[in-house]
Design a protein around this motif. Structure first.
Motif, PDB file in Angstrom:
ATOM      1  N   ILE A 140       0.860  -1.181   0.000  1.00  0.00           N
ATOM      2  CA  ILE A 140       0.000   0.000   0.000  1.00  0.00           C
ATOM      3  C   ILE A 140       0.896   1.231   0.000  1.00  0.00           C
ATOM      4  N   THR A 141       0.761   2.046  -1.042  1.00  0.00           N
ATOM      5  CA  THR A 141       1.592   3.227  -1.182  1.00  0.00           C
ATOM      6  C   THR A 141       0.743   4.466  -0.958  1.00  0.00           C
ATOM      7  N   GLY A 142       1.242   5.369  -0.123  1.00  0.00           N
ATOM      8  CA  GLY A 142       0.536   6.626   0.095  1.00  0.00           C
ATOM      9  C   GLY A 142       1.036   7.674  -0.887  1.00  0.00           C
ATOM     10  N   LEU A 143       0.121   8.524  -1.349  1.00  0.00           N
ATOM     11  CA  LEU A 143       0.505   9.661  -2.192  1.00  0.00           C
ATOM     12  C   LEU A 143       0.183  10.915  -1.402  1.00  0.00           C
ATOM     13  N   ILE A 144       1.236  11.664  -1.033  1.00  0.00           N
ATOM     14  CA  ILE A 144       0.971  12.863  -0.237  1.00  0.00           C
ATOM     15  C   ILE A 144       1.533  14.092  -0.938  1.00  0.00           C
ATOM     16  N   GLY A 145       1.094  15.214  -0.463  1.00  0.00           N
ATOM     17  CA  GLY A 145       1.540  16.481  -1.032  1.00  0.00           C
ATOM     18  C   GLY A 145       0.458  17.513  -0.846  1.00  0.00           C
ATOM     19  N   PRO A 146       0.821  18.790  -0.865  1.00  0.00           N
ATOM     20  CA  PRO A 146      -0.185  19.839  -0.694  1.00  0.00           C
ATOM     21  C   PRO A 146      -1.123  19.896  -1.904  1.00  0.00           C
ATOM     22  N   ASN A 147      -2.170  20.701  -1.786  1.00  0.00           N
ATOM     23  CA  ASN A 147      -3.091  20.862  -2.909  1.00  0.00           C
ATOM     24  C   ASN A 147      -2.331  21.338  -4.139  1.00  0.00           C
ATOM     25  N   GLY A 148      -2.670  20.771  -5.285  1.00  0.00           N
ATOM     26  CA  GLY A 148      -2.007  21.178  -6.519  1.00  0.00           C
ATOM     27  C   GLY A 148      -0.681  20.480  -6.736  1.00  0.00           C
ATOM     28  N   ALA A 149      -0.359  19.486  -5.881  1.00  0.00           N
ATOM     29  CA  ALA A 149       0.914  18.783  -6.022  1.00  0.00           C
ATOM     30  C   ALA A 149       0.906  17.842  -7.212  1.00  0.00           C
ATOM     31  N   GLY A 150      -0.305  17.460  -7.673  1.00  0.00           N
ATOM     32  CA  GLY A 150      -0.398  16.553  -8.819  1.00  0.00           C
ATOM     33  C   GLY A 150      -0.751  15.132  -8.433  1.00  0.00           C
ATOM     34  N   LYS A 151      -1.220  14.937  -7.184  1.00  0.00           N
ATOM     35  CA  LYS A 151      -1.565  13.576  -6.731  1.00  0.00           C
ATOM     36  C   LYS A 151      -2.726  13.012  -7.541  1.00  0.00           C
ATOM     37  N   THR A 152      -3.792  13.811  -7.648  1.00  0.00           N
ATOM     38  CA  THR A 152      -4.963  13.326  -8.392  1.00  0.00           C
ATOM     39  C   THR A 152      -4.634  13.176  -9.870  1.00  0.00           C
ATOM     40  N   THR A 153      -3.830  14.088 -10.397  1.00  0.00           N
ATOM     41  CA  THR A 153      -3.428  13.972 -11.801  1.00  0.00           C
ATOM     42  C   THR A 153      -2.659  12.671 -12.020  1.00  0.00           C
ATOM     43  N   LEU A 154      -1.789  12.332 -11.072  1.00  0.00           N
ATOM     44  CA  LEU A 154      -1.048  11.074 -11.186  1.00  0.00           C
ATOM     45  C   LEU A 154      -2.012   9.894 -11.198  1.00  0.00           C
ATOM     46  N   LEU A 155      -3.010   9.943 -10.304  1.00  0.00           N
ATOM     47  CA  LEU A 155      -4.012   8.876 -10.263  1.00  0.00           C
ATOM     48  C   LEU A 155      -4.777   8.802 -11.588  1.00  0.00           C
ATOM     49  N   ASN A 156      -5.121   9.984 -12.117  1.00  0.00           N
ATOM     50  CA  ASN A 156      -5.824  10.020 -13.406  1.00  0.00           C
ATOM     51  C   ASN A 156      -4.971   9.426 -14.515  1.00  0.00           C
ATOM     52  N   ALA A 157      -3.688   9.718 -14.479  1.00  0.00           N
ATOM     53  CA  ALA A 157      -2.794   9.202 -15.522  1.00  0.00           C
ATOM     54  C   ALA A 157      -2.639   7.683 -15.383  1.00  0.00           C
ATOM     55  N   LEU A 158      -2.563   7.209 -14.151  1.00  0.00           N
ATOM     56  CA  LEU A 158      -2.424   5.764 -13.939  1.00  0.00           C
ATOM     57  C   LEU A 158      -3.677   5.019 -14.387  1.00  0.00           C
ATOM     58  N   SER A 159      -4.869   5.650 -14.167  1.00  0.00           N
ATOM     59  CA  SER A 159      -6.117   4.961 -14.484  1.00  0.00           C
ATOM     60  C   SER A 159      -6.627   5.282 -15.883  1.00  0.00           C
ATOM     61  N   GLY A 160      -5.920   6.137 -16.606  1.00  0.00           N
ATOM     62  CA  GLY A 160      -6.306   6.426 -17.987  1.00  0.00           C
ATOM     63  C   GLY A 160      -7.343   7.522 -18.096  1.00  0.00           C
ATOM     64  N   PHE A 161      -7.534   8.297 -17.040  1.00  0.00           N
ATOM     65  CA  PHE A 161      -8.554   9.336 -17.054  1.00  0.00           C
ATOM     66  C   PHE A 161      -8.025  10.687 -17.535  1.00  0.00           C
ATOM     67  N   THR A 162      -6.749  10.737 -17.897  1.00  0.00           N
ATOM     68  CA  THR A 162      -6.240  11.980 -18.465  1.00  0.00           C
ATOM     69  C   THR A 162      -5.260  11.656 -19.578  1.00  0.00           C
ATOM     70  N   ASP A 163      -5.155  12.568 -20.521  1.00  0.00           N
ATOM     71  CA  ASP A 163      -4.180  12.370 -21.599  1.00  0.00           C
ATOM     72  C   ASP A 163      -2.783  12.683 -21.093  1.00  0.00           C
ATOM     73  N   VAL A 164      -1.841  11.904 -21.571  1.00  0.00           N
ATOM     74  CA  VAL A 164      -0.461  12.080 -21.146  1.00  0.00           C
ATOM     75  C   VAL A 164       0.285  12.838 -22.240  1.00  0.00           C
ATOM     76  N   HIS A 165       1.061  13.843 -21.829  1.00  0.00           N
ATOM     77  CA  HIS A 165       1.810  14.633 -22.817  1.00  0.00           C
ATOM     78  C   HIS A 165       3.044  13.880 -23.282  1.00  0.00           C
ATOM     79  N   SER A 166       3.817  13.402 -22.311  1.00  0.00           N
ATOM     80  CA  SER A 166       4.959  12.569 -22.668  1.00  0.00           C
ATOM     81  C   SER A 166       5.270  11.648 -21.506  1.00  0.00           C
ATOM     82  N   GLY A 167       6.091  10.659 -21.759  1.00  0.00           N
ATOM     83  CA  GLY A 167       6.399   9.691 -20.727  1.00  0.00           C
ATOM     84  C   GLY A 167       5.548   8.444 -20.896  1.00  0.00           C
TER      85      GLY A 167
END
Lengths: 338, 262
Positions: free
Chosen positions: B35-62
């Protein structure tokens, strides 16, 4: 750990209410009694009206699947009734019997639904409604302008269906034939509520993101809903034309589609029973004005009455019943606690 | 499991919304079976990372890897079927349906009878229904929702609604679970119970889980490792103790370095 959790006995709340595989006996009895009313009390005219209710009700159930369950609005359910009616008519013209006609009705409705639906189901619900509206108009134009096939705007007489000796040119027989289709189709529509497919449709209605997040491929589910609703519409239209003995384009125009949508909304778009109640209401309403000798009042008061009903009952007729049911459940629960 | 030991990982992942860079060259991994925790202040990109992992956002590169397979362009519903199931920060439920129906929606991933046999109500459909319902009963029991299973979710308190979504995620026992602030809105007791339930699920199934969370106590209780993020970049990865005592994290989180972590 696993075994410990698996062995936990199911709590009472998990066991009641029992998942209903078939409708409760009481429901069957009530529906049976309602269905028997025309047989016992009605003369030819009212039998004819009852058969019309069944035909429209089947189409309305289809629209309930699409609009109430999957949240997709169609303004072409009347046109799909027309697809079924004219498919049956054309096949009957070449001398083929009811069985082949039914296959043609189902096939034509499915095919047309795929043609209309495949390129458009990625659109938002509102845009889809506009596309179905355009399709309905196009379909009507086609009917009017292919006179040699369809009888054009003058319409055409339809051969009665003769199934096991029942002849739909007699209102009683038309009613019984329509009933023979309405019962199994109602069971299919009810069963959809027990399936995962039905749940997938509700997810599309309520939250596409939730649906996608669990792995639902949205276009496929939308297409299934659209084809199912078209097939119900087609069968309804086919039975309607057999009951009236005549088909003409105005029977399947935008007004028919709006009429069906009104039936679904007023009956309560969230239930199959609602589609039936709404259809009965909306077919009987003009008959009621005829009865009191004021048929012209329908155009004015009918619209007003529909609007009032829609405003007073946001969940339609079936919502009222659901509300009463939940009240009774709650009262019983309180008694149990006391 | 694979050579890298990660069930899911990203490589130089960049996500942009217009001119705004939400994630900048992030290379992180979710250790398989942890179980991995994702922490960081608001706007850190935690939800964006989750979206990228689950395919809910387009990825620019990488690249996004699932078990070393490149899934960067795999559609969200296909990623879900491949076993990556997520929850949402704002719960997304079928508002007027029952708790049970909401949870059963998550059974989509379980092998189902054909749509045709469902429409016709064939026996295969009824058998599947029984299996799915018993799985739903298990997961509702685990999360303490059994007594609410026939209630409409719009009549539930906020905390229970969150749990319904967690139950929907867990019912199919997916190999990778991504949760976005599952404990938000829960009181202290609720948090402890949820953490306990997640740990139990994890022990039973050995699934890989990523949890976005602000609550330090919750993260410490639940997570074996923590990924700290700030302003769309990866700050560090380590055990909760390491991460929360790190000066960079403390500055990002609390705006100052403290001697003792919370």
């Amino acid at each position: 750990m696993t075994t410990q959790i698996r062995q936990l006995p199911a709590t009472p709340s998990m066991m009641s209410p029992p998942p209903a595989r078939w409708p409760h006996l009481s429901t069957v009895v009530i529906v049976g009694l309602i269905a028997a009313v025309p047989l016992v009390f009605f003369g030819d005219y009212w039998m004819f009206v009852a058969a019309k209710i069944l035909a429209f009700g089947i189409a309305a159930m289809g629209l309930q699947i699409l609009y109430g369950r999957a949240g997709l609005m169609s303004l072409a359910q009347g046109a799909f009734m027309g697809v079924g009616a004219y498919a049956g008519y054309l096949v009957a013209q070449s001398g083929l019997g009811p069985g082949i006609q039914l296959l043609a009705v189902i096939g034509a409705a499915s095919l047309v639904a795929l043609i209309v639906g495949l390129p458009t189901l990625r659109l938002s619900p509102l845009r889809l409604a506009i596309v179905t509206l355009a399709f309905g108009e196009l379909f009507n134009w086609l009917l009017i302008n292919s006179t040699e096939w369809t009888g054009g705007s003058q319409g055409a007489p339809v051969e009665p269906l003769i199934i096991f000796g029942f002849d739909t040119s007699y209102p009683l027989d038309a009613y019984l034939v329509a009933l023979a289709f309405a019962v199994p189709l109602t069971l299919f529509a009810l069963n959809l509520g027990q399936t995962h497919l039905g749940r997938r449709m509700m997810a599309i209605r309520d939250s596409e993101m939730a649906a996608v997040s669990v792995g639902v491929f949205i276009p496929k589910t939308k297409i299934i809903a659209f084809v199912l609703s078209a097939v119900f519409g087609g069968i309804g239209g086919w039975l309607y034309s057999a009951t009236t003995g005549f088909i003409a384009p105005p029977d399947f125009d935008l007004f028919a589609s709006v009429f069906l949508l009104a039936a679904v909304v007023i009956g309560g778009s969230r239930s199959v029973a609602g589609a039936w109640m709404g259809t009965a209401f909306i077919v009987l309403l003009p008959e009621g004005f005829n009865l009191i000798g004021q048929p012209n009042l329908y155009a004015l008061a009918g619209g007003l009455l529909l609007a009032t009903t829609a405003l007073l009952l946001p969940d339609g007729f079936s919502g009222v019943f659901a509300h009463i049911k939940s009240l009774i459940t709650r009262m019983r629960a309180q008694e149990d606690r006391a | 499991m694979n050579a890298t030991g990660y069930a899911m990982r990203t490589d130089q992942l960049t996500v942009r919304y217009g001119s705004f860079t939400a994630l900048s060259e992030v290379s992180v991994g979710l250790r398989a079976g942890a179980i991995t925790g994702l922490i960081g202040p608001n706007g850190a990109g935690k939800t964006t990372l989750l979206n990228a992992l689950s395919g809910f956002t387009d990825v620019h590169s990488g690249v996004v890897y699932l078990e070393e397979k490149d899934v960067t362009t795999l559609a969200a519903h296909r990623r879900a079927r491949a076993g990556v199931i997520r929850g949402f920060q704002t719960v997304r439920l079928l508002e007027r349906e029952s708790v049970l129906d909401n949870v059963l929606l998550g059974a989509e991933r379980l092998h189902q009878p054909s749509d045709c046999s469902q429409i016709l109500g064939l026996p295969a459909h009824w058998k599947w229904r029984t299996v799915a319902r018993s799985k739903a009963a298990d997961v509702l029991e685990l999360l303490g929702l059994s007594s609410d299973s026939h209630r409409s979710v719009d009549s539930l308190p906020f905390a229970s609604r969150r749990l319904v979504e967690v139950a929907r995620v867990l019912i199919s026992a997916p190999p990778v679970v991504l949760l976005d602030e599952p404990a938000a809105g829960l009181d202290q007791r609720g948090r402890i119970e949820l953490a306990g339930a997640l740990v139990r699920v994890h022990e039973q199934t050995g699934l890989t889980m990523a949890v976005v969370e602000h609550d330090i106590d919750f993260v410490t209780r639940l997570c074996g490792s923590v990924i700290a993020m700030d302003s769309g970049s990866h700050v560090m990865t380590g055990t909760p103790q390491e991460v929360f005592s790190d000066a960079r994290v403390q500055i990002a989180y609390f705006g100052r370095a403290a001697n003792a972590h919370a």
